[in-house]
Scaffold this motif. Structure first.
Motif, PDB file in Angstrom:
ATOM      1  N   ALA A  23       0.844  -1.281   0.226  1.00  0.00           N
ATOM      2  CA  ALA A  23      -0.003   0.046   0.000  1.00  0.00           C
ATOM      3  C   ALA A  23       0.943   1.349   0.044  1.00  0.00           C
ATOM      4  O   ALA A  23       0.659   2.226  -0.793  1.00  0.00           O
ATOM      5  N   VAL A  24       1.931   1.110   0.588  1.00  0.00           N
ATOM      6  CA  VAL A  24       3.069   2.309   0.753  1.00  0.00           C
ATOM      7  C   VAL A  24       3.633   2.563  -0.736  1.00  0.00           C
ATOM      8  O   VAL A  24       3.692   3.562  -1.031  1.00  0.00           O
ATOM      9  N   GLN A  67       9.829  -9.201  -3.340  1.00  0.00           N
ATOM     10  CA  GLN A  67       8.883 -10.497  -3.450  1.00  0.00           C
ATOM     11  C   GLN A  67       7.658 -10.192  -4.326  1.00  0.00           C
ATOM     12  O   GLN A  67       6.986 -11.398  -4.549  1.00  0.00           O
ATOM     13  N   LEU A  68       7.313  -8.909  -4.646  1.00  0.00           N
ATOM     14  CA  LEU A  68       6.166  -8.875  -5.539  1.00  0.00           C
ATOM     15  C   LEU A  68       6.708  -8.918  -7.074  1.00  0.00           C
ATOM     16  O   LEU A  68       5.835  -9.625  -7.816  1.00  0.00           O
ATOM     17  N   MET A  69       7.784  -8.182  -7.182  1.00  0.00           N
ATOM     18  CA  MET A  69       8.273  -8.269  -8.619  1.00  0.00           C
ATOM     19  C   MET A  69       8.782  -9.501  -9.326  1.00  0.00           C
ATOM     20  O   MET A  69       8.567  -9.570 -10.508  1.00  0.00           O
ATOM     21  N   ILE A  70       9.172 -10.398  -8.410  1.00  0.00           N
ATOM     22  CA  ILE A  70       9.803 -11.542  -8.937  1.00  0.00           C
ATOM     23  C   ILE A  70       8.531 -12.377  -9.392  1.00  0.00           C
ATOM     24  O   ILE A  70       8.489 -12.909 -10.735  1.00  0.00           O
ATOM     25  N   PRO A  71       7.431 -12.737  -9.117  1.00  0.00           N
ATOM     26  CA  PRO A  71       6.416 -13.423  -9.652  1.00  0.00           C
ATOM     27  C   PRO A  71       5.901 -12.708 -10.888  1.00  0.00           C
ATOM     28  O   PRO A  71       5.276 -13.177 -11.735  1.00  0.00           O
ATOM     29  N   MET A  72       5.722 -11.236 -10.472  1.00  0.00           N
ATOM     30  CA  MET A  72       5.076 -10.405 -11.684  1.00  0.00           C
ATOM     31  C   MET A  72       6.079 -10.520 -12.938  1.00  0.00           C
ATOM     32  O   MET A  72       5.577 -10.625 -14.058  1.00  0.00           O
ATOM     33  N   THR A  73       7.170 -10.618 -12.652  1.00  0.00           N
ATOM     34  CA  THR A  73       8.251 -10.792 -13.908  1.00  0.00           C
ATOM     35  C   THR A  73       8.226 -12.086 -14.426  1.00  0.00           C
ATOM     36  O   THR A  73       8.202 -12.411 -15.779  1.00  0.00           O
ATOM     37  N   MET A 130      -3.042  -9.863  -7.917  1.00  0.00           N
ATOM     38  CA  MET A 130      -2.518  -8.600  -7.656  1.00  0.00           C
ATOM     39  C   MET A 130      -2.525  -7.733  -8.970  1.00  0.00           C
ATOM     40  O   MET A 130      -2.518  -8.399 -10.097  1.00  0.00           O
ATOM     41  N   PRO A 131      -2.968  -6.559  -9.062  1.00  0.00           N
ATOM     42  CA  PRO A 131      -2.825  -5.842 -10.151  1.00  0.00           C
ATOM     43  C   PRO A 131      -1.516  -5.903 -11.099  1.00  0.00           C
ATOM     44  O   PRO A 131      -0.469  -5.964 -10.312  1.00  0.00           O
ATOM     45  N   GLN A 164       1.778  -1.087 -13.710  1.00  0.00           N
ATOM     46  CA  GLN A 164       1.708  -1.503 -12.334  1.00  0.00           C
ATOM     47  C   GLN A 164       3.483  -1.479 -12.043  1.00  0.00           C
ATOM     48  O   GLN A 164       3.804  -1.138 -10.923  1.00  0.00           O
ATOM     49  N   ALA A 165       4.234  -1.981 -12.801  1.00  0.00           N
ATOM     50  CA  ALA A 165       5.551  -2.330 -12.641  1.00  0.00           C
ATOM     51  C   ALA A 165       6.176  -0.528 -12.361  1.00  0.00           C
ATOM     52  O   ALA A 165       6.966  -0.425 -11.536  1.00  0.00           O
ATOM     53  N   ILE A 166       5.788   0.212 -13.284  1.00  0.00           N
ATOM     54  CA  ILE A 166       6.212   1.745 -13.142  1.00  0.00           C
ATOM     55  C   ILE A 166       5.940   2.386 -11.661  1.00  0.00           C
ATOM     56  O   ILE A 166       6.498   2.934 -10.985  1.00  0.00           O
TER      57      ILE A 166
END
Length: 205
Positions: A23-24, A67-73, A130-131, A164-166
């Protein structure tokens, strides 16, 4: 009634912490800082004695971002891998090929940051919607799609991922503490912005 196990309790606490930090990330990635008031003049002071700076380790924002960017990528790489055989538009296929190179390099660095910080290799967001993150169901549909229909779905999925990545990378740049993590976030911001502009150019958006 059976009592919850310690493992479930720890997992719930970890998800709650990651959710709060995300959220932050989202808020700081979108917020525009208010203009600071003009500084009050102060008497001249002698310069401080030289000190040795100590690099700080990763904070909660750094950890949550990695931890979020790894599965997103990982998921967007699966999408990009489908494009050469499923897409109809040659320019979109070329964009996917270039984007895949950038995303693979990012994933390699994210995993290095994860391992350096001693974080678990498991996906703490498994099963969460996740968005910007493709799900296994999304990919299953794309695997059955070809031609112009695939191109349309590809553009929508890649655009959502890049946006979302940006946003998340900008939040990491503002609130993270680890210099290596912040440098990677800056790279992600630049590469994702370039890819987003190219995607808009190709689709007329």
């Amino acid at each position: 009634m059976a009592r919850p196990t310690h493992r479930k309790t720890v997992g719930a606490q970890r998800c709650a912490l990651v959710g709060a930090v995300l959220a932050v990330l989202l808020l700081t990635g979108c917020a525009t800082p208010a203009a600071a008031p003009p500084p009050t003049p102060r008497p001249a002071e002698p310069p401080p004695a030289a000190t040795t700076s100590v690099a700080s380790g990763p904070n909660a924002t750094d950890t949550a971002w990695v931890q979020l960017m790894i599965p997103m990528t990982e998921q967007v790489l699966a999408l990009l891998d489908l494009t050469p055989d499923h897409g109809a538009d040659q320019e979109l296929r070329e964009l996917a090929t270039r984007a895949r190179t950038d995303h693979q390099a990012t994933l390699d660095q994210l995993r290095q940051l994860r391992d350096r910080a001693g974080l678990p290799t498991t996906n703490v967001h498994a099963g969460h919607r996740m968005p910007g993150m493709l799900t296994t169901d999304d990919l299953a549909v794309l695997q059955q799609t070809r031609g112009e229909d695939f191109d349309r779905r590809f553009v929508a999925a890649l655009r959502a991922h890049l946006d979302q990545a940006i946003t998340l990378a900008q939040g990491e740049q503002r609130s993270g503490a680890d210099q290596d993590t912040q440098r990677l976030a800056a790279t992600v911001t630049e590469a994702s912005t370039d890819q987003r502009a190219r995607l808009d150019q190709l689709t007329g958006s």
